[in-house]
Design an enzyme around this catalytic site. Structure first.
Site, PDB file in Angstrom:
ATOM      1  N   GLY A  66      11.396  11.416   1.932  1.00 35.57           N
ATOM      2  CA  GLY A  66      10.781  12.634   1.425  1.00 35.57           C
ATOM      3  C   GLY A  66      11.482  13.252   0.231  1.00 35.57           C
ATOM      4  N   SER A  67      12.223  12.447  -0.532  1.00 28.01           N
ATOM      5  CA  SER A  67      12.895  13.039  -1.703  1.00 28.01           C
ATOM      6  C   SER A  67      11.873  13.477  -2.758  1.00 28.01           C
ATOM      7  CB  SER A  67      13.919  12.070  -2.311  1.00 28.01           C
ATOM      8  OG  SER A  67      13.301  10.992  -2.962  1.00 28.01           O
ATOM      9  N   ASN A  68      10.750  12.776  -2.857  1.00 28.50           N
ATOM     10  CA  ASN A  68       9.707  13.228  -3.801  1.00 28.50           C
ATOM     11  C   ASN A  68       9.031  14.501  -3.301  1.00 28.50           C
ATOM     12  OD1 ASN A  68       9.152  11.363  -6.263  1.00 28.50           O
ATOM     13  ND2 ASN A  68       9.692   9.993  -4.575  1.00 28.50           N
ATOM     14  N   LYS A  94      -8.485   2.780  11.700  1.00 23.10           N
ATOM     15  CA  LYS A  94      -8.047   3.649  10.612  1.00 23.10           C
ATOM     16  C   LYS A  94      -9.034   4.799  10.409  1.00 23.10           C
ATOM     17  CE  LYS A  94      -6.398   1.686   6.895  1.00 23.10           C
ATOM     18  NZ  LYS A  94      -5.380   1.773   5.827  1.00 23.10           N
ATOM     19  N   MET A 137       3.340   4.834   3.357  1.00 24.59           N
ATOM     20  CA  MET A 137       3.343   3.367   3.361  1.00 24.59           C
ATOM     21  C   MET A 137       2.105   2.782   4.034  1.00 24.59           C
ATOM     22  SD  MET A 137       6.052   2.845   1.700  1.00 24.59           S
ATOM     23  CE  MET A 137       6.448   1.118   1.931  1.00 24.59           C
ATOM     24  N   ARG A 138       0.940   3.216   3.568  1.00 24.64           N
ATOM     25  CA  ARG A 138      -0.291   2.840   4.245  1.00 24.64           C
ATOM     26  C   ARG A 138      -1.416   2.918   3.222  1.00 24.64           C
ATOM     27  NH1 ARG A 138      -1.000   2.482   9.470  1.00 24.64           N
ATOM     28  NH2 ARG A 138       1.162   2.974   9.844  1.00 24.64           N
ATOM     29  N   ILE A 197      -4.974   3.858   1.849  1.00 22.47           N
ATOM     30  CA  ILE A 197      -5.965   4.882   2.166  1.00 22.47           C
ATOM     31  C   ILE A 197      -7.315   4.186   2.368  1.00 22.47           C
ATOM     32  CG2 ILE A 197      -7.144   6.943   1.279  1.00 22.47           C
ATOM     33  CD1 ILE A 197      -4.206   7.482   1.927  1.00 22.47           C
ATOM     34  N   ASN A 233      -0.889   8.852  -6.331  1.00 22.92           N
ATOM     35  CA  ASN A 233       0.258   8.151  -5.758  1.00 22.92           C
ATOM     36  C   ASN A 233       1.320   7.961  -6.830  1.00 22.92           C
ATOM     37  OD1 ASN A 233       1.728   6.537  -3.830  1.00 22.92           O
ATOM     38  ND2 ASN A 233       1.018   4.699  -4.898  1.00 22.92           N
ATOM     39  N   HIS A 283       4.427   5.241  -7.834  1.00 26.42           N
ATOM     40  CA  HIS A 283       4.886   3.888  -7.511  1.00 26.42           C
ATOM     41  C   HIS A 283       6.083   3.544  -8.404  1.00 26.42           C
ATOM     42  CE1 HIS A 283       4.574  -0.178  -5.986  1.00 26.42           C
ATOM     43  NE2 HIS A 283       4.795  -0.592  -7.222  1.00 26.42           N
TER      44      HIS A 283
END
Ligand code: GRF
Length: 187
Positions: free
Chosen positions: A11-13, A64, A89-90, A92, A106, A108
């Site tokens: 969770g640093s972002n 899902k 990490m999934r 959408i 997102n 990356h």
């Protein structure tokens, strides 16, 4: 504008975005954190900031679509304007893509379309590229494939290790992501 941050890890972002909200540089509120890992560091960070967390265990759902319907209802209830993926990490799925079309972004850790998917920093290091970077993009059904919003390049030198590249990448992410979000919420 109201943001929901989706994360699976440290969770640093999330923290960098929150810090810019607190400083006033980012004119938005983080109304919700969505997390698919009960042990993720992002949860403690959100709790410390009094931000509600919806944490779920994907295995407890048959499909899902089922957990995404639940997430979608919570996003609607909180009147979320923009969904920020920050180490979620999934992929959408249809349900959220349809409900939040062009409203999911997102970050990356590579210059897409190079090195999509897991361990992009390791992939770049192994490939021996001399330049890598960070990409912010809209999310579509693919793996790190949606329209690119912003990119920032980082030079890799002979002395760099996977670890030092990762540090440079994260430092760039923490500046770039809040800046891009501010541009999106004020345009
Ligand atoms: C970041 O490198 C981001 O680019 C990638 O996952 C990582 C998340 O790190 N998608 P953190 O959980 O925000 O510290």
């Amino acid at each position: 504008k109201k943001l929901a941050v989706f994360a699976s890890g440290n969770g640093s972002n999330f923290q960098a975005i929150l810090d810019e909200v607190k400083s006033g540089a980012l004119e938005a509120d983080i109304s919700l954190v969505v997390c698919d890992k009960p042990t993720a560091g992002v949860i403690a960070r959100a709790e410390a900031a009094n931000i509600p967390v919806f944490c779920f265990v994907p295995k407890e759902y048959e499909t899902k679509a089922q957990f995404e319907q639940e997430i979608s209802a919570i996003l609607q209830k909180n009147q979320i304007d923009l969904v920020i993926l920050a180490g979620y990490m999934r992929l959408i799925g249809e349900t959220l893509l349809t409900a939040y079309e062009s409203k999911i972004i997102n970050i990356h850790p590579s210059l897409l379309p190079a090195f999509p998917g897991k361990d992009a920093i390791g992939q770049a290091y192994e490939a021996g590229v001399k330049v890598t970077g960070v990409t912010v993009h809209y999310v579509d059904a693919g793996m790190d494939t949606g329209p690119i919003i912003a990119q920032k390049a980082i030079d890799i030198s002979e002395e760099d290790t996977a670890q030092s590249i990762a540090e440079k990448i994260h430092a760039v992410e923490h500046v770039l992501y809040p800046k891009v979000i501010q541009e999106l919420v004020t345009k």
